[in-house]
Design a protein around this motif. Sequence first.
Motif, mmCIF file in Angstrom:
data_model
loop_
_atom_site.group_PDB
_atom_site.id
_atom_site.type_symbol
_atom_site.label_atom_id
_atom_site.label_comp_id
_atom_site.label_asym_id
_atom_site.label_seq_id
_atom_site.Cartn_x
_atom_site.Cartn_y
_atom_site.Cartn_z
ATOM 1 N N ALA A 86 93.829 -4.596 49.631
ATOM 2 C CA ALA A 86 94.097 -3.252 50.167
ATOM 3 C C ALA A 86 94.099 -3.282 51.687
ATOM 4 O O ALA A 86 94.993 -2.715 52.329
ATOM 5 N N GLN A 119 94.580 -5.870 53.643
ATOM 6 C CA GLN A 119 95.727 -6.658 54.135
ATOM 7 C C GLN A 119 97.020 -5.843 54.053
ATOM 8 O O GLN A 119 97.888 -5.958 54.910
ATOM 9 N N ALA A 120 97.125 -5.012 53.026
ATOM 10 C CA ALA A 120 98.332 -4.199 52.874
ATOM 11 C C ALA A 120 98.457 -3.198 54.018
ATOM 12 O O ALA A 120 99.559 -2.815 54.406
ATOM 13 N N PHE A 158 102.498 -15.287 42.138
ATOM 14 C CA PHE A 158 103.393 -14.325 42.787
ATOM 15 C C PHE A 158 102.683 -13.788 44.015
ATOM 16 O O PHE A 158 101.585 -13.235 43.932
ATOM 17 N N LYS A 204 102.837 -12.880 50.592
ATOM 18 C CA LYS A 204 102.187 -13.264 51.865
ATOM 19 C C LYS A 204 102.449 -14.732 52.165
ATOM 20 O O LYS A 204 102.508 -15.556 51.246
ATOM 21 N N GLY A 217 99.382 -16.522 51.177
ATOM 22 C CA GLY A 217 98.827 -16.130 49.874
ATOM 23 C C GLY A 217 98.989 -17.210 48.815
ATOM 24 O O GLY A 217 99.877 -18.046 48.885
ATOM 25 N N MET A 218 98.059 -17.131 47.822
ATOM 26 C CA MET A 218 98.125 -18.059 46.692
ATOM 27 C C MET A 218 98.781 -17.394 45.483
ATOM 28 O O MET A 218 99.295 -18.067 44.597
ATOM 29 N N GLY A 268 95.032 -14.077 43.018
ATOM 30 C CA GLY A 268 93.968 -13.060 43.056
ATOM 31 C C GLY A 268 94.078 -12.068 41.917
ATOM 32 O O GLY A 268 93.150 -11.948 41.102
ATOM 33 N N LEU A 269 95.159 -11.347 41.858
ATOM 34 C CA LEU A 269 95.302 -10.266 40.874
ATOM 35 C C LEU A 269 95.274 -10.797 39.458
ATOM 36 O O LEU A 269 94.705 -10.165 38.573
#
Length: 701
Positions: A573, A575-576, A629, A632, A635-636, A639-640
């Motif tokens: 959140a 980072q968004a 997916f 970023k 990003g990896m 997370g989600l």
Amino acid sequence: MRLPRGLSRALTRRWGLWGLLVLLVLSMLGTLVWLASRYEISQVQEQLDRDGVDAVNDIRAGLQRNVQALQTLVSLPTQDPSPAAWSREAAELLRGHREWVRIERRDTDLKVLQAADSTFRAPVFSRYGRDISQPEVLAACSVARRQVGPGYSRSNYVSVQDGLGLEVMELCLPQLVNSRLTGYLVISYSLSDTLFRMLPSTLVRRQQVSFTEADGTRLAMQGSLRQGSRIFSTQQLLDLPGHTLVVRVDSWHAAPDLIPNVLPALVTGMAIALVTVLMMLGRDMRRRQRVESDLADALAFRKAMEDSLVTGLRARDLNGRITYVNPAFCEMVGFEPHELLGHGIPAPYWPPEMFAEYGQRQALRLAGNAPPREGVESVFIRKSGERFQVLIFEAPLINAQGKQTGWMSAVLDISAQRRVEELSRASLDRLQATARLAMVGEMASLLSHELNQPLAAIASYATGSLNLLASTQGHHDPAHLTPSLQEAMQRIAQQAQRAGQVIKSVHNFVRRREQAHEPVKPRELLDSVMPLVHLQARKLAVQVRIDCAAGLPPVLCDRTMVEQVLLNLARNAMQAMADIPLAQQTRLLSLRVLPAASNAHQQWLLFEVADVGPGISAEASQQLFTPFFTTKAEGMGLGLSLCRTVVEQHGGYLGHRANTPQGTVFSFTLAVATDAQRHDTQATLPSPDLPSSDKTAATLA
Ligand code: ADP
């Protein structure tokens, strides 16, 4: 094969007409031949009748001539004619008339005075004498006397030798002197020679002429009767004074030809030609019927084939008008055949946006450019409006004269195939992602194992340093150290311990070990992640708001993992919101806990992490939870996906929705711990692998 009723009725009618025609021609031909032959028969009969009359006339004339010739004998001096003179004269006459057998001179009492026999044959009466013929002579002479002229007798058979004889007719001529009867001249006629001498040879060559009696008994005949299928005959009466003879003529060219003359022959020939043509026509018709039947078979076969096809078939003429569609094509596009047949360009199944492109393709086709053999992919639209992909194969439509009349297309609906391909591609992607996930899991497990020791060491050394610092400053109690330094050292120890717990949880998660679930108050969960959240919030100038009512019940969970979920969502959140200009919008992160919809058996709490960032596009939201997916750079993308797995392992649900006026709200549910679970915490708590800071401190001390 059974013919359709209409066709069989037409065939029966056609055969009936043919039969009638043949019957008519045959009856006409038969009548013609019959009439012609009847005509011919009547002709022959008439000719024969004429011949018969001629024969009678000839004989009568001959007999009269003979009577005249005999006048020389009759007019010889009646009183005692010199016998020698008479004999001479008689012999002379006999030489000239071979039909005479004998001449006699008789007196008025019919007594023979003098006689002369023909020299051309043996004397006829030498065997039985002349008396045998007396009654006939008597009859003839009585006629002669009565009529004062020639009198004839009926014929009489005179036997000459055994088995041989001849029919003889007597002629009696009265000899008159001054109208007074002085005697008679009796002449014996051989009937057979009479015919021979008095009839023209042409007549007897062609016919048989005979004298017969009234009952049909033949007396004498001339000419021979040849064998024939039919014999014609005529009978004429030869009326002589004293006696009537019947002259019978039999014709041997009796069988009239079946084809008697040119006209009937011509007509017959034509009729035969007609019958031949009829037969040829009949044969031709039979051949046609066979071909028709074969054609009907072929048509039925073709129809069955077309109806059973799943491939759509469509034919168009050179102007692009549809001339044929099969059931499969109609089913594909959802139109009835009558809605398609005769339809020109644009076709009703073309999507409106493709009109231009398809029109061009059609123009190329009409210009004679053959389409590629491997087919063309297109999009069609069903009547219902649904679009679907098709593969079209086209081939020129050539008619029987070898001229192109249009194009035949086979259309395959490949939408299902494409869907399957899409699905298999997606499942392949998922498989690859799963493989990578498995690798990541392995790495995480390895890392957690490797990091355990250094982290334990950091915690121990932090506690040890605290004790050492205290002792070097002369205080034995670390509580007397500078508060900030003391706090810093404690935080180092706490975070090292926490890192250890995170690693352990991840290790357990990856290894799918039994996780330790404990009742935890929601506020505690929030509080434990707050220091790290604040750390990042400060860096990104994000305001954090917490909204958690005090009386909320504890939830049963793996505390560390749920903290990780909260931390992950909060970090996403923040980072968004990182790119939102501060001048426009306050970067606000809201963490809320509230009761969720529950039932009698289970209560739930809802955790919400809300931001005011740019939100999530519909496209991104499809793949949000797909491993790897990310949008970023660093990003990896795990997370989600991990968050959802953790929440789902707790029996909850992780989802997201758009925030108002902007941003995203991620939320998840956790089950509220039951009373029993709240009092039975120790049993489920695992004994930590990681040494506690106190234990480490003790070791260091
Ligand atoms: P990562 O953070 O490593 O990219 P995640 O699985 O945590 O992986 O996130 C996947 C993607 O989801 C992110 O790259 C981002 O585009 C999107 N996303 C996650 N949370 C939010 C959010 N609060 N607002 C907007 N986009 C988000």
